[in-house]
Design a protein around this motif. Structure first.
Motif, short mmCIF file in Angstrom:
data_model
loop_
_atom_site.label_atom_id
_atom_site.label_comp_id
_atom_site.label_asym_id
_atom_site.label_seq_id
_atom_site.Cartn_x
_atom_site.Cartn_y
_atom_site.Cartn_z
N ARG A 1 69.71 4.77 -2.16
CA ARG A 1 68.60 4.76 -1.21
C ARG A 1 68.50 3.41 -0.50
O ARG A 1 68.12 3.34 0.68
CB ARG A 1 67.29 5.11 -1.89
N GLN A 2 68.87 2.33 -1.19
CA GLN A 2 68.86 1.02 -0.55
C GLN A 2 69.89 0.97 0.58
O GLN A 2 69.63 0.41 1.65
CB GLN A 2 69.14 -0.07 -1.58
N LEU A 3 71.05 1.57 0.33
CA LEU A 3 72.07 1.61 1.38
C LEU A 3 71.61 2.45 2.56
O LEU A 3 71.85 2.11 3.72
CB LEU A 3 73.38 2.17 0.80
N ARG A 4 70.94 3.58 2.26
CA ARG A 4 70.41 4.40 3.35
C ARG A 4 69.39 3.62 4.16
O ARG A 4 69.34 3.73 5.39
CB ARG A 4 69.76 5.67 2.78
N TYR A 5 68.58 2.84 3.49
CA TYR A 5 67.54 2.08 4.18
C TYR A 5 68.15 1.07 5.15
O TYR A 5 67.72 0.97 6.31
CB TYR A 5 66.65 1.36 3.17
N VAL A 6 69.13 0.29 4.69
CA VAL A 6 69.68 -0.75 5.57
C VAL A 6 70.43 -0.13 6.74
O VAL A 6 70.37 -0.64 7.87
CB VAL A 6 70.58 -1.75 4.80
N VAL A 7 71.13 0.97 6.49
CA VAL A 7 71.85 1.64 7.58
C VAL A 7 70.86 2.19 8.61
O VAL A 7 71.06 2.07 9.82
CB VAL A 7 72.75 2.77 7.03
N GLU A 8 69.77 2.77 8.12
CA GLU A 8 68.79 3.36 9.03
C GLU A 8 68.06 2.28 9.84
O GLU A 8 67.80 2.47 11.04
CB GLU A 8 67.77 4.20 8.25
N VAL A 9 67.75 1.16 9.21
CA VAL A 9 67.11 0.07 9.95
C VAL A 9 68.03 -0.42 11.06
O VAL A 9 67.60 -0.66 12.20
CB VAL A 9 66.75 -1.10 9.00
N HIS A 10 69.31 -0.56 10.75
CA HIS A 10 70.28 -0.98 11.77
C HIS A 10 70.36 0.06 12.89
O HIS A 10 70.37 -0.29 14.08
CB HIS A 10 71.64 -1.17 11.12
N HIS B 1 64.14 -1.87 13.63
CA HIS B 1 62.71 -1.55 13.48
C HIS B 1 62.49 -0.85 12.14
O HIS B 1 62.83 0.33 11.98
CB HIS B 1 62.23 -0.66 14.62
N ILE B 2 61.93 -1.57 11.18
CA ILE B 2 61.73 -1.02 9.85
C ILE B 2 60.73 0.14 9.90
O ILE B 2 60.89 1.14 9.20
CB ILE B 2 61.25 -2.10 8.87
N SER B 3 59.70 0.02 10.72
CA SER B 3 58.71 1.09 10.81
C SER B 3 59.34 2.39 11.28
O SER B 3 59.06 3.47 10.74
CB SER B 3 57.57 0.68 11.74
N ALA B 4 60.21 2.31 12.28
CA ALA B 4 60.87 3.52 12.79
C ALA B 4 61.82 4.09 11.75
O ALA B 4 61.92 5.31 11.59
CB ALA B 4 61.63 3.19 14.08
N ALA B 5 62.52 3.21 11.02
CA ALA B 5 63.42 3.67 9.97
C ALA B 5 62.65 4.34 8.85
O ALA B 5 63.07 5.38 8.32
CB ALA B 5 64.23 2.49 9.44
N ALA B 6 61.51 3.76 8.47
CA ALA B 6 60.70 4.34 7.40
C ALA B 6 60.18 5.71 7.79
O ALA B 6 60.18 6.65 6.99
CB ALA B 6 59.54 3.40 7.07
N GLU B 7 59.77 5.84 9.06
CA GLU B 7 59.27 7.13 9.53
C GLU B 7 60.39 8.17 9.53
O GLU B 7 60.18 9.32 9.15
CB GLU B 7 58.70 6.98 10.94
N ALA B 8 61.59 7.76 9.95
CA ALA B 8 62.71 8.70 10.00
C ALA B 8 63.10 9.19 8.61
O ALA B 8 63.51 10.35 8.45
CB ALA B 8 63.92 8.03 10.67
N LEU B 9 62.96 8.33 7.61
CA LEU B 9 63.34 8.70 6.23
C LEU B 9 62.15 9.13 5.40
O LEU B 9 62.26 9.32 4.19
CB LEU B 9 64.05 7.52 5.56
N ASN B 10 60.99 9.28 6.08
CA ASN B 10 59.78 9.78 5.41
C ASN B 10 59.40 8.94 4.19
O ASN B 10 59.14 9.45 3.11
CB ASN B 10 59.98 11.25 5.00
N MET C 1 60.10 0.36 1.84
CA MET C 1 61.45 0.14 2.36
C MET C 1 61.77 -1.35 2.41
O MET C 1 62.86 -1.77 2.02
CB MET C 1 61.57 0.76 3.76
N SER C 2 60.83 -2.15 2.87
CA SER C 2 61.05 -3.60 2.93
C SER C 2 61.34 -4.16 1.55
O SER C 2 62.23 -5.01 1.38
CB SER C 2 59.83 -4.29 3.54
N LYS C 3 60.61 -3.69 0.57
CA LYS C 3 60.81 -4.17 -0.80
C LYS C 3 62.20 -3.81 -1.31
O LYS C 3 62.88 -4.63 -1.93
CB LYS C 3 59.73 -3.58 -1.72
N GLN C 4 62.63 -2.59 -1.05
CA GLN C 4 63.95 -2.15 -1.51
C GLN C 4 65.06 -2.94 -0.82
O GLN C 4 66.07 -3.29 -1.45
CB GLN C 4 64.13 -0.65 -1.24
#
Length: 313
Positions: free
Chosen positions: A5-14, A19-28, A34-37
């Motif tokens: 999930r950490q790998l998914r988070y960094v890829v999605e943010v990129h 935009h972490i907020s947009a990535a968090a919304e996309a991954l629900n 997400m920032s913590k992970q």
């Protein structure tokens, strides 16, 4: 331990432009979570993946670029494991998502999809449209299984692009237009009439204008159209002529239009099927590719993927 999930988070943010907020919304998920992970992953690796300014992510660090590439490969491989499971537990069931351009979706793929659905009745089809660069971006992001389109505005090193067939060009004019009476069509003759140009993000636009430029001719561009159907609408109104893919003219429906071959004046475009490397292709995906381009057998596609993954020797 590094978590998927950490790998998914960094890829999605990129992917979401940092935009972490947009990535968090996309991954629900939540933005703080997400920032913590991501911070825990950076702590585990011993370096920062993202560059930050005033607690905002503004880009990738040099090692962060390497992390994104590795993370994407790992996520592709995890997806491949799921595809293998589905292939051997329910071979004829699944979803095939195709990213493609308007011209392909409207004029080239319907017969292919019809044959495919007759052969694979348990597979659902999904289509996402865009210009050639956008459809490769959709594929690259993992939102499609393959992409079908012409030349792109930038390279995609993470994709394998296999040529399928050539798209030739035709001049389209309203029935009775004087240009249709010319025995020999030339660039000079075409340039005498206002043109409905194609979307600037499609290769047809570049190649058409390049042909005029090489001869020192400046055509009159009335306005830019979005796709072939929009172009034909304004041509039918008598506002101008257009140079379109030959396949975009359907005599059964375009009864007020006439087409003349101009492949001797304008370079054609190559249609490609694009695939993500480091991924397992389900059998029905290979079947679709073979229907689209019979010269691309499943064995040839697999061999091309293996060669691309192994790199030059």
């Amino acid at each position: 331990m590094v978590q998927l999930r950490q790998l998914r988070y960094v890829v999605e943010v990129h992917r979401r432009g940092n935009h972490i907020s947009a990535a968090a919304e996309a991954l629900n998920t939540s933005q703080p979570g997400m920032s913590k992970q991501i911070q825990e992953l950076e702590l585990e690796l011993g370096f920062s993946i993202f560059e930050r300014s005033r607690n905002r992510v503004v880009g990738l660090t040099e090692p962060g670029r390497e992390v994104i590439e590795v993370a994407q490969r790992i996520l592709n491989q995890v997806s491949s494991l799921k595809n293998i499971r589905e292939d051997y537990s329910a071979q004829e069931v699944g979803t095939l998502t195709i990213a493609t351009t308007h011209t392909h979706a409207r004029y080239i793929l319907p017969s292919v999809i019809k044959n495919f659905m007759q052969r694979n009745p348990g597979v659902r089809i999904g289509i996402q449209q865009g210009n050639p660069t956008e459809v490769c971006e959709i594929l690259e992001a993992g939102e499609a299984d393959l992409a079908v389109g012409t030349e792109t505005m930038r390279p995609f090193p993470g994709l394998l692009r296999l040529p399928c067939f050539e798209i030739t060009r035709s001049l389209i004019a309203r029935k009775g237009h004087p240009i249709l009476r010319l025995k020999n069509l030339t660039l000079e003759a075409i340039a005498r009439y206002p043109m409905i140009a194609h979307d600037p993000h499609r290769s047809g636009r570049w190649k058409i204008l390049d042909a005029f430029e090489r001869e020192g001719i400046t055509p009159t561009i009335l306005f830019d159209a979005v796709d072939a159907d929009v172009s034909k609408t304004y041509v039918e109104l008598g506002l101008g002529i257009a140079i379109l893919a030959t396949q975009a003219v359907d005599p059964r429906h375009d009864r007020e239009l006439r087409a003349r071959d101009v492949s001797h004046l304008f370079e054609g475009s190559t249609s490609y099927v694009s695939l993500r490397t480091n991924t397992y292709l389900r059998r029905f995906i290979l079947d679709f590719i073979a229907l689209l381009a019979p010269q691309l057998s499943p064995d040839q596609v697999r061999s091309a993927l293996r060669a691309r993954e192994q790199g030059p020797k």
